[in-house]
Design a protein around this motif. Structure first.
Motif, PDB file in Angstrom:
ATOM      1  N   GLU A 126       0.812  -1.087  -0.094  1.00  0.00           N
ATOM      2  CA  GLU A 126       0.110  -0.067  -0.296  1.00  0.00           C
ATOM      3  C   GLU A 126       0.771   1.184   0.249  1.00  0.00           C
ATOM      4  N   VAL A 127       1.948   1.198   0.912  1.00  0.00           N
ATOM      5  CA  VAL A 127       2.963   2.455   0.689  1.00  0.00           C
ATOM      6  C   VAL A 127       3.628   2.704  -0.310  1.00  0.00           C
ATOM      7  N   LEU A 128       3.766   1.487  -1.093  1.00  0.00           N
ATOM      8  CA  LEU A 128       4.531   1.766  -2.499  1.00  0.00           C
ATOM      9  C   LEU A 128       3.533   2.237  -3.571  1.00  0.00           C
ATOM     10  N   LYS A 169      23.718   4.563   0.880  1.00  0.00           N
ATOM     11  CA  LYS A 169      23.867   2.905   0.765  1.00  0.00           C
ATOM     12  C   LYS A 169      22.796   2.244   1.716  1.00  0.00           C
ATOM     13  N   GLY A 170      22.019   1.345   1.321  1.00  0.00           N
ATOM     14  CA  GLY A 170      21.264   0.358   2.117  1.00  0.00           C
ATOM     15  C   GLY A 170      19.719   1.308   1.964  1.00  0.00           C
ATOM     16  N   ASP A 171      19.433   2.303   1.643  1.00  0.00           N
ATOM     17  CA  ASP A 171      18.433   2.977   1.670  1.00  0.00           C
ATOM     18  C   ASP A 171      17.375   3.116   0.285  1.00  0.00           C
ATOM     19  N   LEU A 172      16.374   2.721   0.400  1.00  0.00           N
ATOM     20  CA  LEU A 172      15.589   2.789  -0.990  1.00  0.00           C
ATOM     21  C   LEU A 172      14.525   4.121  -0.933  1.00  0.00           C
ATOM     22  N   HIS A 173      14.382   4.712   0.052  1.00  0.00           N
ATOM     23  CA  HIS A 173      13.341   5.995   0.132  1.00  0.00           C
ATOM     24  C   HIS A 173      13.798   6.810  -0.538  1.00  0.00           C
ATOM     25  N   ASP A 174      12.972   7.379  -1.422  1.00  0.00           N
ATOM     26  CA  ASP A 174      13.664   8.399  -2.560  1.00  0.00           C
ATOM     27  C   ASP A 174      12.869   9.721  -2.575  1.00  0.00           C
ATOM     28  N   ILE A 175      11.425   9.713  -1.779  1.00  0.00           N
ATOM     29  CA  ILE A 175      10.431  10.662  -2.226  1.00  0.00           C
ATOM     30  C   ILE A 175      11.016  12.175  -1.620  1.00  0.00           C
ATOM     31  N   CYS A 217      22.819  14.270   0.870  1.00  0.00           N
ATOM     32  CA  CYS A 217      22.695  12.777   1.188  1.00  0.00           C
ATOM     33  C   CYS A 217      21.347  12.642   2.086  1.00  0.00           C
ATOM     34  N   SER A 218      20.553  11.939   1.625  1.00  0.00           N
ATOM     35  CA  SER A 218      19.216  11.841   2.385  1.00  0.00           C
ATOM     36  C   SER A 218      19.248  10.242   2.709  1.00  0.00           C
ATOM     37  N   ALA A 219      18.636  10.113   4.029  1.00  0.00           N
ATOM     38  CA  ALA A 219      18.542   8.846   4.649  1.00  0.00           C
ATOM     39  C   ALA A 219      17.187   8.839   5.473  1.00  0.00           C
ATOM     40  N   LEU A 220      16.564   7.793   5.255  1.00  0.00           N
ATOM     41  CA  LEU A 220      15.053   7.569   6.003  1.00  0.00           C
ATOM     42  C   LEU A 220      15.148   6.547   7.148  1.00  0.00           C
ATOM     43  N   LEU A 221      16.146   5.924   7.190  1.00  0.00           N
ATOM     44  CA  LEU A 221      16.297   4.760   7.973  1.00  0.00           C
ATOM     45  C   LEU A 221      17.346   5.001   9.147  1.00  0.00           C
ATOM     46  N   THR A 222      17.177   4.550  10.548  1.00  0.00           N
ATOM     47  CA  THR A 222      18.113   4.707  11.496  1.00  0.00           C
ATOM     48  C   THR A 222      19.220   3.873  11.295  1.00  0.00           C
ATOM     49  N   THR A 223      18.894   2.851  10.610  1.00  0.00           N
ATOM     50  CA  THR A 223      20.045   1.665  10.352  1.00  0.00           C
ATOM     51  C   THR A 223      20.900   2.216   8.847  1.00  0.00           C
ATOM     52  N   GLY A 270      20.036  15.240   5.376  1.00  0.00           N
ATOM     53  CA  GLY A 270      18.704  15.403   5.936  1.00  0.00           C
ATOM     54  C   GLY A 270      17.895  13.976   5.703  1.00  0.00           C
ATOM     55  N   GLY A 271      16.622  13.895   6.252  1.00  0.00           N
ATOM     56  CA  GLY A 271      15.752  12.876   6.217  1.00  0.00           C
ATOM     57  C   GLY A 271      15.249  12.747   7.557  1.00  0.00           C
ATOM     58  N   ALA A 272      14.224  12.084   7.511  1.00  0.00           N
ATOM     59  CA  ALA A 272      13.439  12.025   9.014  1.00  0.00           C
ATOM     60  C   ALA A 272      14.144  11.588  10.292  1.00  0.00           C
ATOM     61  N   PRO A 273      15.218  10.775  10.121  1.00  0.00           N
ATOM     62  CA  PRO A 273      15.775  10.353  11.551  1.00  0.00           C
ATOM     63  C   PRO A 273      17.077  11.343  11.826  1.00  0.00           C
ATOM     64  N   ASP A 303      13.635  20.323   5.949  1.00  0.00           N
ATOM     65  CA  ASP A 303      12.900  20.087   4.934  1.00  0.00           C
ATOM     66  C   ASP A 303      13.288  20.574   3.509  1.00  0.00           C
ATOM     67  N   ALA A 304      12.657  19.978   2.653  1.00  0.00           N
ATOM     68  CA  ALA A 304      13.336  20.388   1.123  1.00  0.00           C
ATOM     69  C   ALA A 304      13.551  21.728   0.853  1.00  0.00           C
ATOM     70  N   ALA A 305      12.475  22.721   1.397  1.00  0.00           N
ATOM     71  CA  ALA A 305      12.446  23.917   0.978  1.00  0.00           C
ATOM     72  C   ALA A 305      14.107  24.858   1.732  1.00  0.00           C
TER      73      ALA A 305
HETATM   74 CO1  B1M Z   1       9.684   3.073   4.721  1.00  0.00          CO
HETATM   75  N1  B1M Z   1      10.109   3.337   6.732  1.00  0.00           N
HETATM   76  N2  B1M Z   1      10.722   1.064   4.810  1.00  0.00           N
HETATM   77  N3  B1M Z   1       9.292   2.752   3.037  1.00  0.00           N
HETATM   78  N4  B1M Z   1       8.650   4.469   5.084  1.00  0.00           N
HETATM   79  C1  B1M Z   1       9.805   4.536   7.127  1.00  0.00           C
HETATM   80  C2  B1M Z   1      11.073   5.588   6.701  1.00  0.00           C
HETATM   81  C3  B1M Z   1       9.465   4.321   8.748  1.00  0.00           C
HETATM   82  C4  B1M Z   1       9.680   5.587   9.467  1.00  0.00           C
HETATM   83  C5  B1M Z   1       8.063   3.976   8.785  1.00  0.00           C
HETATM   84  C6  B1M Z   1       7.823   3.679  10.321  1.00  0.00           C
HETATM   85  O1  B1M Z   1       8.107   2.505  10.505  1.00  0.00           O
HETATM   86  N5  B1M Z   1       6.969   4.347  10.820  1.00  0.00           N
HETATM   87  C7  B1M Z   1      10.408   3.271   8.750  1.00  0.00           C
HETATM   88  C8  B1M Z   1      12.004   3.738   9.462  1.00  0.00           C
HETATM   89  C9  B1M Z   1      12.215   3.144  10.797  1.00  0.00           C
HETATM   90  C10 B1M Z   1      13.498   3.711  11.511  1.00  0.00           C
HETATM   91  O2  B1M Z   1      14.339   3.580  10.868  1.00  0.00           O
HETATM   92  N6  B1M Z   1      13.682   4.141  12.550  1.00  0.00           N
HETATM   93  C11 B1M Z   1      10.515   2.674   7.605  1.00  0.00           C
HETATM   94  C12 B1M Z   1      10.871   1.206   7.589  1.00  0.00           C
HETATM   95  C13 B1M Z   1      11.467   0.455   8.688  1.00  0.00           C
HETATM   96  C14 B1M Z   1      10.995   0.683   6.118  1.00  0.00           C
HETATM   97  C15 B1M Z   1      11.477  -1.134   5.875  1.00  0.00           C
HETATM   98  C16 B1M Z   1      12.796  -1.299   6.453  1.00  0.00           C
HETATM   99  C17 B1M Z   1      10.206  -1.570   5.885  1.00  0.00           C
HETATM  100  C18 B1M Z   1      10.342  -3.192   5.648  1.00  0.00           C
HETATM  101  O3  B1M Z   1      10.805  -3.830   4.734  1.00  0.00           O
HETATM  102  N7  B1M Z   1       9.972  -3.972   6.898  1.00  0.00           N
HETATM  103  C19 B1M Z   1      11.718  -0.748   4.530  1.00  0.00           C
HETATM  104  C20 B1M Z   1      13.190  -0.370   4.138  1.00  0.00           C
HETATM  105  C21 B1M Z   1      13.539  -0.410   2.775  1.00  0.00           C
HETATM  106  C22 B1M Z   1      14.948   0.185   2.254  1.00  0.00           C
HETATM  107  O4  B1M Z   1      15.055   1.410   2.106  1.00  0.00           O
HETATM  108  N8  B1M Z   1      16.053  -0.573   2.312  1.00  0.00           N
HETATM  109  C23 B1M Z   1      10.957   0.311   3.912  1.00  0.00           C
HETATM  110  C24 B1M Z   1      10.422   0.625   2.503  1.00  0.00           C
HETATM  111  C25 B1M Z   1       9.704   1.618   2.241  1.00  0.00           C
HETATM  112  C26 B1M Z   1       9.166   1.381   0.948  1.00  0.00           C
HETATM  113  C27 B1M Z   1       9.549   1.003  -0.307  1.00  0.00           C
HETATM  114  C28 B1M Z   1       7.604   0.765   1.224  1.00  0.00           C
HETATM  115  C29 B1M Z   1       8.496   3.172   0.953  1.00  0.00           C
HETATM  116  C30 B1M Z   1       9.541   3.770  -0.018  1.00  0.00           C
HETATM  117  C31 B1M Z   1       9.187   4.264  -1.386  1.00  0.00           C
HETATM  118  C32 B1M Z   1       9.942   5.279  -2.031  1.00  0.00           C
HETATM  119  O5  B1M Z   1      10.492   6.239  -1.421  1.00  0.00           O
HETATM  120  N9  B1M Z   1      10.068   5.319  -3.263  1.00  0.00           N
HETATM  121  C33 B1M Z   1       8.462   3.606   2.173  1.00  0.00           C
HETATM  122  C34 B1M Z   1       7.918   4.929   2.718  1.00  0.00           C
HETATM  123  C35 B1M Z   1       7.206   5.482   1.499  1.00  0.00           C
HETATM  124  C36 B1M Z   1       7.985   5.030   3.965  1.00  0.00           C
HETATM  125  C37 B1M Z   1       7.103   6.455   4.666  1.00  0.00           C
HETATM  126  C38 B1M Z   1       5.722   5.534   4.762  1.00  0.00           C
HETATM  127  C39 B1M Z   1       7.238   7.740   3.918  1.00  0.00           C
HETATM  128  C40 B1M Z   1       8.514   8.039   3.693  1.00  0.00           C
HETATM  129  C41 B1M Z   1       8.338   9.368   2.789  1.00  0.00           C
HETATM  130  O6  B1M Z   1       8.361   9.261   1.733  1.00  0.00           O
HETATM  131  N10 B1M Z   1       7.878  10.680   3.448  1.00  0.00           N
HETATM  132  C42 B1M Z   1       7.967   6.236   6.081  1.00  0.00           C
HETATM  133  C43 B1M Z   1       7.119   6.806   7.190  1.00  0.00           C
HETATM  134  C44 B1M Z   1       7.162   8.049   7.472  1.00  0.00           C
HETATM  135  O7  B1M Z   1       8.086   9.127   7.333  1.00  0.00           O
HETATM  136  N11 B1M Z   1       6.007   8.628   8.093  1.00  0.00           N
HETATM  137  C45 B1M Z   1       8.776   5.041   5.962  1.00  0.00           C
HETATM  138  C46 B1M Z   1       7.549  11.652   2.806  1.00  0.00           C
HETATM  139  C47 B1M Z   1       8.745  12.516   2.222  1.00  0.00           C
HETATM  140  C48 B1M Z   1       8.502  13.589   1.667  1.00  0.00           C
HETATM  141  O8  B1M Z   1       9.450  12.721   3.570  1.00  0.00           O
HETATM  142  O9  B1M Z   1      11.581  11.424   3.044  1.00  0.00           O
HETATM  143  O10 B1M Z   1      11.239  12.461   5.534  1.00  0.00           O
HETATM  144  P1  B1M Z   1      10.943  12.595   3.972  1.00  0.00           P
HETATM  145  O11 B1M Z   1      11.733  13.721   3.490  1.00  0.00           O
HETATM  146  C49 B1M Z   1      11.384  15.108   4.231  1.00  0.00           C
HETATM  147  C50 B1M Z   1      12.513  15.463   4.970  1.00  0.00           C
HETATM  148  O12 B1M Z   1      13.012  14.383   5.810  1.00  0.00           O
HETATM  149  C51 B1M Z   1      13.374  16.293   4.340  1.00  0.00           C
HETATM  150  O13 B1M Z   1      12.788  16.832   3.174  1.00  0.00           O
HETATM  151  C52 B1M Z   1      11.297  16.209   2.921  1.00  0.00           C
HETATM  152  C53 B1M Z   1      10.218  17.206   3.365  1.00  0.00           C
HETATM  153  O14 B1M Z   1      10.246  18.332   2.622  1.00  0.00           O
HETATM  154  N12 B1M Z   1      14.682  15.834   3.597  1.00  0.00           N
HETATM  155  C54 B1M Z   1      15.757  16.088   3.211  1.00  0.00           C
HETATM  156  C55 B1M Z   1      14.890  14.357   3.020  1.00  0.00           C
HETATM  157  N13 B1M Z   1      15.916  14.231   2.755  1.00  0.00           N
HETATM  158  C56 B1M Z   1      16.666  15.171   2.766  1.00  0.00           C
HETATM  159  C57 B1M Z   1      17.989  15.705   2.489  1.00  0.00           C
HETATM  160  C58 B1M Z   1      18.263  17.140   2.775  1.00  0.00           C
HETATM  161  C59 B1M Z   1      17.336  18.102   3.439  1.00  0.00           C
HETATM  162  C60 B1M Z   1      16.062  17.369   3.864  1.00  0.00           C
HETATM  163  O15 B1M Z   1      19.535  17.445   2.551  1.00  0.00           O
HETATM  164  C61 B1M Z   1      20.388  16.756   1.705  1.00  0.00           C
END
Ligand code: B1M
Length: 210
Positions: A61-63, A97-103, A145-151, A177-180, A197-199
């Motif tokens: 669903e998330v994908l 590396k190791g992180d596939l999140h790209d939104i 560099c962007s990272a979404l995972l604590t790992t 940047g990135g959520a963690p 954030d991105a802006a």
């Molecule tokens: Co993933 N995921 N995910 N996921 N995912 C999170 C990040 C998570 C928080 C969900 C949760 O449990 N609540 C969690 C991480 C927990 C942690 O590490 N503590 C998680 C997990 C665990 C996982 C998997 C391990 C799940 C599994 O397989 N069991 C797996 C890992 C895969 C991998 O990467 N190796 C995984 C997979 C996925 C999908 C593939 C299904 C999908 C990614 C699709 C894609 O990106 N094409 C996905 C998604 C979509 C999410 C959530 C739901 C949304 C992330 C997102 O895109 N947010 C996320 C939960 C959440 O965040 N609420 C979650 C919207 C985006 C605009 O925000 O990327 O934070 P964000 O960017 C922000 C800021 O952070 C900043 O700007 C943006 C806003 O303006 N920013 C920067 C980002 N990069 C920046 C760089 C900068 C400056 C600012 O400077 C260079």
């Protein structure tokens, strides 16, 4: 229901075609692209994020929501990008590396392009050395560099270390940047800049280049 609420709902349902239709309509109605992004697309993604956290929805669903989000942001791109802005410099962007999140990365890229920066996107799961190689090949001034995972966030330290060990030391700024990620984390690894954030990332990049 307002068009922005509709966009948010369609994102949550992963309905890419409807997202595109509604985003197009919202643009035609004169709603600013930034507002469509934050109150429509990102709002829907935040709901999905919470549900994912609470195990109410799962990876498929998330994908599909992410795919719908990317379709919507692609339509906004030309509107977010200021027309005819002179190129201010070059940045290389990728998810570590190791992180596939790209939104989030894609949003940062879009915002930077909108501020007149040439952005070379190296994609996701990017090893530290790749950032260095591409920055060197393109005379980049910034590595993002962007990272979404604590790992995976610790991989950012490898990028900073690789820059310091290369000829780019002192010539290239590393932005993270990135959520963690936090300011404290960025300081601890020796990154030049953290933004939440991105802006703000685009804003910071412009000030580095000026
Ligand atoms: Co993933 N995921 N995910 N996921 N995912 C999170 C990040 C998570 C928080 C969900 C949760 O449990 N609540 C969690 C991480 C927990 C942690 O590490 N503590 C998680 C997990 C665990 C996982 C998997 C391990 C799940 C599994 O397989 N069991 C797996 C890992 C895969 C991998 O990467 N190796 C995984 C997979 C996925 C999908 C593939 C299904 C999908 C990614 C699709 C894609 O990106 N094409 C996905 C998604 C979509 C999410 C959530 C739901 C949304 C992330 C997102 O895109 N947010 C996320 C939960 C959440 O965040 N609420 C979650 C919207 C985006 C605009 O925000 O990327 O934070 P964000 O960017 C922000 C800021 O952070 C900043 O700007 C943006 C806003 O303006 N920013 C920067 C980002 N990069 C920046 C760089 C900068 C400056 C600012 O400077 C260079």
């Amino acid at each position: 229901m307002s068009i922005l609420n509709e966009i948010s709902e369609y994102i949550q349902k992963g309905r890419a075609v409807e997202v595109e239709t509604c985003v197009t309509k919202a643009l035609e109605d004169g709603i600013p692209a930034q507002q469509i992004l934050s109150e429509g697309l990102l709002d829907g993604m935040n709901v999905i994020g919470e549900k994912f956290k609470n195990n109410e929805v799962f990876v498929p669903e998330v994908l599909i929501a992410a795919r719908a989000m990317n379709k919507g942001t692609a339509l906004l791109k030309p509107y977010l990008a200021a027309e005819g802005v002179k190129e201010k410099g070059v940045a290389v962007i990728g998810t570590v590396k190791g992180d596939l999140h790209d939104i989030g990365k894609n949003l940062v890229k879009m915002m930077m392009e909108g501020r007149g920066i040439k952005v070379i996107d190296v994609g996701v799961d990017v090893p530290a050395q790749k950032f260095i190689d591409v920055a060197e090949e393109n005379d980049a001034q910034i590595i993002c560099c962007s990272a979404l995972l604590t790992t995976t966030m610790n991989e950012m330290k490898n990028v900073v270390d690789a820059v310091n060990a290369s000829g780019l030391k002192g010539k290239v700024k590393v932005m993270v940047g990135g959520a963690p990620v936090s300011q404290a984390f960025a300081d601890s690894i020796g990154a030049d800049c953290y933004t939440s954030d991105a802006a703000s990332a685009a804003e910071a990049a412009v000030s580095f280049l000026e």
